[in-house]
Structure formats: structure tokens, C-alpha cells
Design an enzyme around this catalytic site. Structure first.
Site, PDB file in Angstrom:
ATOM      1  N   VAL A 227      44.942  40.735  49.296  1.00 39.18           N
ATOM      2  CA  VAL A 227      45.617  39.800  50.040  1.00 39.18           C
ATOM      3  C   VAL A 227      46.539  38.779  49.099  1.00 39.18           C
ATOM      4  O   VAL A 227      47.339  38.154  49.511  1.00 39.18           O
ATOM      5  CB  VAL A 227      44.608  38.776  50.685  1.00 39.18           C
ATOM      6  CG1 VAL A 227      43.746  37.876  49.507  1.00 39.18           C
ATOM      7  CG2 VAL A 227      45.350  37.855  51.647  1.00 39.18           C
ATOM      8  N   TYR A 228      46.454  38.977  47.773  1.00 40.33           N
ATOM      9  CA  TYR A 228      47.267  38.353  46.702  1.00 40.33           C
ATOM     10  C   TYR A 228      48.621  38.742  46.907  1.00 40.33           C
ATOM     11  O   TYR A 228      49.051  40.099  46.743  1.00 40.33           O
ATOM     12  CB  TYR A 228      46.717  38.467  45.379  1.00 40.33           C
ATOM     13  CG  TYR A 228      45.403  38.061  45.020  1.00 40.33           C
ATOM     14  CD1 TYR A 228      44.609  37.260  46.032  1.00 40.33           C
ATOM     15  CD2 TYR A 228      44.920  38.397  43.849  1.00 40.33           C
ATOM     16  CE1 TYR A 228      43.475  36.789  45.650  1.00 40.33           C
ATOM     17  CE2 TYR A 228      43.757  37.737  43.604  1.00 40.33           C
ATOM     18  CZ  TYR A 228      42.658  37.138  44.546  1.00 40.33           C
ATOM     19  OH  TYR A 228      41.668  36.572  44.116  1.00 40.33           O
TER      20      TYR A 228
END
Length: 344
Positions: free
Chosen positions: A61-62
């Protein structure tokens, strides 16, 4: 660099690891964290490896996968010398298959992470959040298959509550699945909730803590002081609402104690805040992040020395908060305390 066993596993990890959340720079949250590209990332990785930092943490998700891509490129040519830790489970899109830890999602997430990281295995794979809709046995069975396939080597959790973690561990034991060896947790001098449930669980069950946001979401950098406005360059202007809240007066009390000990030791405020964590029970590794070389080198100064018992006690006192129920009787009433002495 000091190396420690990760929980009850045989894996040795550095006391400090590097968080690649600043790599990629996509989206409102991660864009505010940093926008490190491949060339600068290589330089930061060079400094880390030279200092003995051999574990690098990221998540799908980064920056919508860009962090994993940049990290993979920065590690090219030295993959066998480092450990990669990544996470999955949080939403990567709006579709029903874009979030959670179902069997289908986990298999896809691991394959996608391997591709972005340009590697054939993940050393530590962690579930980024508990998925109440995915049966625990399904999750563990899938992780077992991924371990047997050689795609991941160790497993852990992040942001789980005590009961969620314990249910998973009990189910793993009952069905002969690999047990989690790590829990990645928020823990800092201005955020000690980890100590109430998860630290005793880690001590009892052999889970090593990998600490995220050890400087209290950027509040313990030494730049925030009582009576002063938030510094112009602070990322808190854009990210404060995303992170754990901190009462201003509590923050200033902790900063005052850090300033006092900084004067005694000649160390920078963030170095003292990190050192305090490194001397706490269950902590296997503290994740440090950096947007530039200067920040990274300063954070590296948290190792190679120790705080005295008196300095630890003063930091403990300045950062202590009232225990929530059902924990407060065990701190305030003699009968409860005799039955269950505190873990710290």
C-alpha cells in the site's frame, strides 16, 4: 550494529531496520512522507548496509506499490545480503478483491510483491491488518502454502489486537501451521498502548516487536517545542490526521524530559527516543525512516550506547499514561498487582 533474534524464531535481525515508506512518493499521505527515487534510494541503502542495517521494510500500500518497486531496484545486486519485510491486506483499490487477506488475495498480493521487489522470496511477510471476513484457518493455510512454496520464509502481523493475534496463534498450533514470529506495532514515548496487551502477549508467545513510527509520527524529532508553532517543514501539517493522536501537554512533557537527557548525554532528541525503545522488552527491531542522508545518519546514532536506569526511569515517568480498563486495577490495587506483576 546489534543483532537480535526475531521473537522465538531463529532469524537474526538488526536492532535498527530501514522503512521504505518514503520511497515512491505517490498519493496524499505517502507523497507527504517523501518522494525518494531509485538513485537516492540506492544511496540510502548503501549507508544502511555499511552501518549494518540489513532489514528493509515496506508494504504494497505504500505509494500504491511504488515503494516496493523502488526498494527492489535499490537492492539489486545485493539481495543475498539483506532481509526484505513487506506487508499486505489493506485496500489497494475499490474492488471487492482489492482488500483483505482471503486465500485469493494473499496469493495475488505475494506474487505482485515478488514482482515489484524483483526477488524470488520475501524474508518476512506480515498481514497489515486483521480481516474479520477471512476465516483464520483459511489465512493460515494459505500462508503455510506460500512458505512451502518458498515464496515467504517467516510470517507476522501488524496492527492486530491481542485477541486477534492469540486466536491466530492458537489456530496455527492446533492445525500445525507456521506460527507468527513478529508483530509490527506502533510504539513510542508518546504512544505506549502497545504495553497493555501486545507486549505481554509477545513475552508469553515469543513474538518480536518490530516498531513503526518510533518518533511518534514525527513529533519527537527535536523540532517541536512548547510555545513554538509547528515548524514550516514538518510533515505533520499534511499527515497529522492520518496518524495516532497525541495530547499537546503530554507531548511537551515528554519533550522536556528528552531535552534534559540530551543535555546530559550530548545525544540528539530522536536518538534518545529511539534508544529508549531499544531498551524495552520484546523489541526486536525499530524501523527508522529518512527522507535524506542527514536524517538517516542522525537516526543511526541510536545504537552503540545505553541510557542509564535513572534516565530510563525518568523517560518512563514523563511518558506514562493512565492504564485503560481492564488494566488499571493491576497498576493501582495491591491484590491485582500481586497476581499479575507488570511486564515492564
Amino acid at each position: 550494529m546489534e543483532y537480535r533474534r526475531l521473537g522465538a524464531s531463529g532469524l537474526q535481525v538488526p536492532a535498527l531496520s530501514f522503512g521504505a515508506g518514503t520511497f515512491g512518493g505517490r498519493g496524499p499521505l505517502f507523497g507527504a512522507w517523501g518522494d525518494t527515487g531509485v538513485e537516492e534510494a540506492r544511496r540510502l541503502v548503501d549507508i544502511c548496509v555499511d552501518a549494518g542495517i540489513t532489514m528493509f521494510d515496506t508494504a504494497d500500500v505504500y505509494s500504491a506499490g511504488a515503494s516496493e518497486e523502488v526498494l527492489g531496484a535499490a537492492l539489486k545486486g545485493r539481495r543475498d545480503k539483506v532481509l526484505i519485510s513487506t506487508k499486505a491486506g489493506l485496500p489497494m483499490g475499490d474492488g471487492p478483491a482489492d482488500a483483505g487477506t482471503s486465500r485469493s488475495r494473499l496469493i495475488t498480493s505475494v506474487d505482485d510483491a515478488l514482482r515489484r521487489l524483483d526477488t524470488d522470496h520475501i524474508d518476512l511477510f506480515q498481514l497489515h491488518a486483521f480481516d474479520a471476513g477471512a476465516p483464520v484457518e483459511e489465512v493460515l493455510s494459505t500462508l503455510d502454502d506460500l512458505v512451502r512454496a518458498g515464496k515467504i520464509r517467516y510470517t507476522g502481523v501488524s496492527n492486530f489486537s491481542g485477541w486477534q493475534t492469540m486466536k491466530s496463534l492458537a489456530t496455527a498450533e492446533r492445525h500445525g501451521r507456521p506460527r507468527y514470529v513478529a508483530q509490527q506495532v506502533y510504539y513510542s514515548l508518546v504512544g505506549r498502548d502497545y504495553e497493555w496487551e501486545l507486549m505481554p502477549l509477545g513475552l508469553d508467545q515469543g513474538l518480536g516487536a518490530i516498531v513503526w513510527s518510533p518518533l511518534g509520527w514525527g513529533r519527537l524529532t527535536g523540532r517541536i517545542r512548547r510555545g513554538r508553532p509547528l515548524p514550516a517543514g514538518s510533515r505533520l501539517h499534511d499527515t497529522a490526521d492520518y496518524g495516532p493522536p497525541v495530547d499537546d501537554e503530554h507531548l511537551y512533557r515528554v519533550v522536556d524530559a528528552l531535552d534534559e537527557i540530551a543535555g546530559e548525554t550530548g545525544r540528539a532528541v530522536p536518538q534518545i527516543a529511539l534508544r529508549w525503545l531499544l531498551q524495552r522488552p520484546t523489541v526486536s527491531s525499530v524501523i527508522i525512516g529518512a527522507r535524506n542522508e542527514e536524517q538517516l545518519r542522525q537516526n543511526l546514532g541510536a545504537v552503540g550506547w545505553t541510557l542509564t536506569p535513572d534516565q530510563m526511569a525518568r523517560l518512563d515517568a514523563a511518558s506514562e499514561r493512565p492504564a485503560p480498563y481492564p488494566h488499571f486495577p493491576y497498576r493501582r490495587q495491591e491484590g491485582f498487582a500481586r497476581l499479575n506483576p507488570p511486564a515492564v
